[in-house]
Design a protein around this motif. Structure first.
Motif, PDB file in Angstrom:
ATOM      1  N   ARG A   3      59.690  82.324  64.864  1.00 44.09           N
ATOM      2  CA  ARG A   3      58.913  83.537  65.119  1.00 44.09           C
ATOM      3  C   ARG A   3      57.988  83.354  66.324  1.00 44.09           C
ATOM      4  NH1 ARG A   3      60.288  88.360  62.390  1.00 44.09           N
ATOM      5  NH2 ARG A   3      61.338  87.732  60.464  1.00 44.09           N
ATOM      6  N   GLN A  11      59.017 100.214  73.449  1.00 42.33           N
ATOM      7  CA  GLN A  11      60.460 100.361  73.646  1.00 42.33           C
ATOM      8  C   GLN A  11      60.815 100.631  75.102  1.00 42.33           C
ATOM      9  OE1 GLN A  11      62.320 103.278  71.137  1.00 42.33           O
ATOM     10  NE2 GLN A  11      64.366 102.855  71.905  1.00 42.33           N
ATOM     11  N   LEU A  52      57.748  88.849  65.942  1.00 38.17           N
ATOM     12  CA  LEU A  52      59.181  89.038  66.155  1.00 38.17           C
ATOM     13  C   LEU A  52      59.849  87.699  66.436  1.00 38.17           C
ATOM     14  CD1 LEU A  52      58.991  92.114  68.556  1.00 38.17           C
ATOM     15  CD2 LEU A  52      59.521  92.146  66.107  1.00 38.17           C
ATOM     16  N   TRP A  54      61.769  84.938  68.486  1.00 37.11           N
ATOM     17  CA  TRP A  54      61.799  84.694  69.925  1.00 37.11           C
ATOM     18  C   TRP A  54      63.062  85.269  70.550  1.00 37.11           C
ATOM     19  CZ3 TRP A  54      58.098  83.936  73.091  1.00 37.11           C
ATOM     20  CH2 TRP A  54      56.975  83.161  72.748  1.00 37.11           C
ATOM     21  N   SER A  55      64.158  85.266  69.803  1.00 36.33           N
ATOM     22  CA  SER A  55      65.410  85.802  70.343  1.00 36.33           C
ATOM     23  C   SER A  55      65.269  87.286  70.686  1.00 36.33           C
ATOM     24  CB  SER A  55      66.548  85.597  69.340  1.00 36.33           C
ATOM     25  OG  SER A  55      66.262  86.245  68.109  1.00 36.33           O
ATOM     26  N   GLU A  56      64.496  88.005  69.874  1.00 30.57           N
ATOM     27  CA  GLU A  56      64.277  89.430  70.146  1.00 30.57           C
ATOM     28  C   GLU A  56      63.396  89.620  71.384  1.00 30.57           C
ATOM     29  OE1 GLU A  56      62.718  93.356  67.687  1.00 30.57           O
ATOM     30  OE2 GLU A  56      63.528  91.619  66.614  1.00 30.57           O
ATOM     31  N   ASP A  59      65.636  88.966  74.350  1.00 30.38           N
ATOM     32  CA  ASP A  59      66.517  90.102  74.606  1.00 30.38           C
ATOM     33  C   ASP A  59      65.762  91.222  75.312  1.00 30.38           C
ATOM     34  OD1 ASP A  59      68.603  88.778  73.417  1.00 30.38           O
ATOM     35  OD2 ASP A  59      68.452  89.853  71.505  1.00 30.38           O
ATOM     36  N   ALA A  60      64.526  91.463  74.883  1.00 29.72           N
ATOM     37  CA  ALA A  60      63.723  92.514  75.515  1.00 29.72           C
ATOM     38  C   ALA A  60      63.430  92.165  76.968  1.00 29.72           C
ATOM     39  CB  ALA A  60      62.428  92.724  74.738  1.00 29.72           C
ATOM     40  N   ARG A  63      66.498  92.792  79.003  1.00 26.11           N
ATOM     41  CA  ARG A  63      66.756  94.224  79.169  1.00 26.11           C
ATOM     42  C   ARG A  63      65.813  94.836  80.199  1.00 26.11           C
ATOM     43  NH1 ARG A  63      64.223  98.236  76.336  1.00 26.11           N
ATOM     44  NH2 ARG A  63      63.559  96.755  74.731  1.00 26.11           N
TER      45      ARG A  63
END
Length: 234
Positions: A3, A11, A52, A54-56, A59-60, A63
């Motif tokens: 985490r 977003q 969240l 770390w992978s999320e 990804d953000a 992006r």
């Protein structure tokens, strides 16, 4: 699961949170102030709330960078309450973002360590000094003063900012704020906008700050600082 300290990510990129840059916004939870007009009150919760993965976060970042976002804002809550704020800033810099830190100035020891690694600092100067204990639940004025001076002397770029509430911010209070930040390069005044989810029901009933109330206060501040901006006029 691994985490991160990041509790939430806006977003879509923001056009208003980082002056001059399209920016991703990363929220850290926990705050040591208790301001009744806070628009991020859900982030007042425990600083150790699960973040969240770390992978999320990765990804953000990917992006946002793929969509030409150049800036990243680390905000809260109060980010300097997290030891993990350093890993967040490091991650964002590794991904090529210019990093802006939002802070209430309450942790000058942490701020001193962060300043070399961030590109922009925005410190909220919420009230005249004597009003902090009653309205923010925080009374360590020495810490706030140290942060103000440190930012002026050592930040690569910065702003101080005050959310103007007409019932609380008159010309006398603005003189006191101006003396506190005397010599600053930039001070931003922003309009208070009431919402139904503010922590203090009395603040929910306050009126939205009028444009005509902001300009005399900006004139007061101009006696003390290099430049004053007004944001959020309607």
């Amino acid at each position: 699961m691994d985490r991160s300290p990041v509790f939430g990510i806006l977003q879509n990129p923001s056009m208003v949170d980082y002056p001059g840059k399209l920016a991703a916004v990363f929220f850290l939870s926990g705050c040591n102030f208790r301001c009744g007009f806070c628009h991020n009150a859900r982030l007042m919760q425990d600083v150790d709330a699960a973040g969240l993965p770390w992978s999320e976060v990765e990804d953000a970042c990917r992006r946002f960078r793929d969509n030409w976002v150049q800036g990243a804002v680390v905000t809260g809550g109060e980010p300097t309450l997290h030891l993990g704020v350093f890993s967040v800033v490091e991650k964002l810099r590794e991904r090529g973002f210019a990093v802006k830190l939002d802070t209430n100035g309450s942790r000058p020891d942490v701020l001193a360590r962060l300043l070399p690694w961030v590109d922009y600092v925005a410190m909220d100067v919420k009230f005249a000094p004597a009003d902090y204990a009653a309205r923010a639940g925080f009374g360590d004025l020495d810490a706030l003063t140290e942060s103000i001076r440190m930012i002026q002397e050592r930040a690569a770029a910065y702003e101080f900012r005050t959310t103007v509430i007409e019932a609380w911010h008159g010309e006398e209070q603005m003189h006191l704020i101006g003396k506190w930040v005397r010599g600053a390069k930039l001070h931003v005044l922003q309009a208070f906008v009431p919402r139904d989810d503010l922590p203090d029901p009395a603040c929910r009933a306050m009126r939205e700050t009028r444009s005509e109330a902001m300009h005399p206060l900006a004139d007061v501040l101009r006696r003390y600082v290099g430049r004053v901006e007004i944001r959020g006029e309607f």
